[in-house]
Design an enzyme around this catalytic site. Structure first.
Site, PDB file in Angstrom:
ATOM      1  N   HIS A  52       0.431 -50.405  38.751  1.00 19.11           N
ATOM      2  CA  HIS A  52       1.614 -49.834  39.397  1.00 19.11           C
ATOM      3  C   HIS A  52       1.356 -49.598  40.889  1.00 19.11           C
ATOM      4  O   HIS A  52       1.201 -48.451  41.321  1.00 19.11           O
ATOM      5  CB  HIS A  52       1.986 -48.499  38.717  1.00 19.11           C
ATOM      6  CG  HIS A  52       2.262 -48.584  37.244  1.00 19.11           C
ATOM      7  ND1 HIS A  52       2.240 -47.491  36.391  1.00 19.11           N
ATOM      8  CD2 HIS A  52       2.587 -49.650  36.458  1.00 19.11           C
ATOM      9  CE1 HIS A  52       2.542 -47.878  35.159  1.00 19.11           C
ATOM     10  NE2 HIS A  52       2.740 -49.187  35.171  1.00 19.11           N
ATOM     11  N   HIS A  78      -2.174 -55.660  34.672  1.00 18.27           N
ATOM     12  CA  HIS A  78      -0.907 -55.017  35.032  1.00 18.27           C
ATOM     13  C   HIS A  78      -1.211 -53.655  35.636  1.00 18.27           C
ATOM     14  O   HIS A  78      -2.035 -52.908  35.100  1.00 18.27           O
ATOM     15  CB  HIS A  78      -0.024 -54.867  33.789  1.00 18.27           C
ATOM     16  CG  HIS A  78       1.078 -53.873  33.969  1.00 18.27           C
ATOM     17  ND1 HIS A  78       2.051 -54.006  34.933  1.00 18.27           N
ATOM     18  CD2 HIS A  78       1.354 -52.711  33.328  1.00 18.27           C
ATOM     19  CE1 HIS A  78       2.875 -52.973  34.871  1.00 18.27           C
ATOM     20  NE2 HIS A  78       2.473 -52.161  33.908  1.00 18.27           N
ATOM     21  N   HIS A 117       8.791 -51.103  38.420  1.00 18.27           N
ATOM     22  CA  HIS A 117       7.758 -50.786  37.435  1.00 18.27           C
ATOM     23  C   HIS A 117       6.358 -51.126  37.936  1.00 18.27           C
ATOM     24  O   HIS A 117       5.543 -50.225  38.120  1.00 18.27           O
ATOM     25  CB  HIS A 117       8.074 -51.500  36.107  1.00 18.27           C
ATOM     26  CG  HIS A 117       7.053 -51.278  35.034  1.00 18.27           C
ATOM     27  ND1 HIS A 117       7.270 -51.568  33.712  1.00 18.27           N
ATOM     28  CD2 HIS A 117       5.780 -50.798  35.070  1.00 18.27           C
ATOM     29  CE1 HIS A 117       6.207 -51.271  32.992  1.00 18.27           C
ATOM     30  NE2 HIS A 117       5.280 -50.808  33.805  1.00 18.27           N
ATOM     31  N   GLU A 155       1.605 -52.848  26.343  1.00 15.73           N
ATOM     32  CA  GLU A 155       2.076 -54.101  26.950  1.00 15.73           C
ATOM     33  C   GLU A 155       1.422 -55.327  26.308  1.00 15.73           C
ATOM     34  O   GLU A 155       1.466 -56.420  26.865  1.00 15.73           O
ATOM     35  CB  GLU A 155       1.811 -54.114  28.467  1.00 15.73           C
ATOM     36  CG  GLU A 155       2.540 -53.058  29.268  1.00 15.73           C
ATOM     37  CD  GLU A 155       4.067 -53.235  29.343  1.00 15.73           C
ATOM     38  OE1 GLU A 155       4.584 -54.207  28.772  1.00 15.73           O
ATOM     39  OE2 GLU A 155       4.714 -52.371  29.953  1.00 15.73           O
TER      40      GLU A 155
HETATM   41  O1  2HA Z   1       0.020 -48.964  29.896  1.00 19.07           O
HETATM   42  O2  2HA Z   1       1.675 -49.376  32.359  1.00 19.07           O
HETATM   43  O3  2HA Z   1       3.756 -50.613  31.347  1.00 19.07           O
HETATM   44  C1  2HA Z   1       1.075 -48.251  30.406  1.00 19.07           C
HETATM   45  C2  2HA Z   1       1.951 -49.124  31.210  1.00 19.07           C
HETATM   46  C3  2HA Z   1       3.139 -49.665  30.564  1.00 19.07           C
HETATM   47 ZN    ZN Z   2       3.305 -50.324  33.453  1.00 19.53          ZN
END
Ligand code: 2HA
Ligand code: ZN
Length: 263
Positions: free
Chosen positions: A140, A138, A210, A115
């Protein structure tokens, strides 16, 4: 390598937050990534480092990041290991003088996160706007991602309003709420573009189906915003699993918070 106090502190902070992401269940396998702009705190020990291997051309030049330095988690690396062995799972990169490529300069030749286009384009955009942003994270977060599977929640500020109304803390500590970037291929420049469009208004952006992206001057604060929004998402889910859709605080109650706390 021995780092100065500021860089050591940043490395510990990344390791700390990586541990939280793993513990929360937001970082399966190599999910998630972190970048930290360390340009303000690099010393000769860092600036004199030579590239460890091939330079890497960026998909898009980052003109506001020329000669900037970043600590970036590595592609394919697990957050649980960023926590336990940070510098074996991330690297320090230097953006070139013209902002078109970067070099990996420490400690090992660990290629940055997939990313990276989003991370660098976000840093570039915010610096260009004169904002003091240092970090992009970032991850999840389960319940927040689940909520982006409901098309009704993807309309502007619908999700923010629901999340604010679940608990006063979220209204108070995430006063901007969150933006939404429609689904795009992970790692793509279009995903970065969609994210940047949201950053004038929001410090947290949900990538549909995502994950979440948060920006900030401080990594703990960026993490705390996702964590607080996630708490609201969990309360929403918990109520639904008890068999009712929570009505949330009323608009009057939320306006009162806004007034009293000057949000
Ligand atoms: O690094 O989360 O979006 C792996 C991820 C890709
Ligand atoms: Zn990701």
């Amino acid at each position: 390598m021995v780092y100065n106090n500021s860089i050591s502190e940043i490395i510990s902070q990344i390791a700390e937050v990586a541990g939280y992401l793993w513990e929360r269940g937001w970082a399966e396998r190599n999910g998630g990534n972190i970048s930290y702009n360390i340009t303000d705190v690099v010393d000769d020990a860092i600036t004199s480092l030579k590239p460890l291997g091939e330079s890497v051309v960026l998909p898009q030049p980052v003109k506001n990041l020329c000669n900037n330095y970043f600590i970036v988690t590595g592609t394919g690396k697990r957050m649980r290991y960023v926590h336990s062995a940070p510098m074996s799972n991330m690297s320090i990169i230097r953006i070139s003088e013209d902002g078109t490529y970067y070099d990996i300069i420490a400690e090992e030749y660990i290629r940055p996160t997939s990313e990276l286009p989003s991370h660098l384009m976000i840093h570039d955009y915010l610096i260009g706007k004169g904002r003091k942003n240092k970090v992009v994270v970032h991850t999840h977060p389960i319940e927040l991602v689940a909520m982006t599977h409901n098309p009704a929640f993807l309309e502007k500020d619908v999700l923010s309003k629901i999340l604010w109304s679940m608990i006063p803390e979220t209204r108070a500590f995430c006063p901007k709420g969150l933006g939404i970037a429609r689904y795009q291929l992970p790692g793509s420049v279009v995903l970065a573009d969609e994210t940047i469009k949201q950053l004038d208004e929001y410090d947290v952006v949900m990538w549909e189906k995502h994950g979440a992206v948060a920006i900030g001057e401080d990594l703990i604060e960026a993490f705390d915003m996702i964590d607080t929004l996630s708490k609201s998402a969990k309360i929403y889910e918990s109520a639904c699993s008890m068999g009712f859709v929570p009505k949330g605080m009323t608009d009057e109650q939320m306006d009162e918070l806004k007034r009293v706390f000057n949000l």
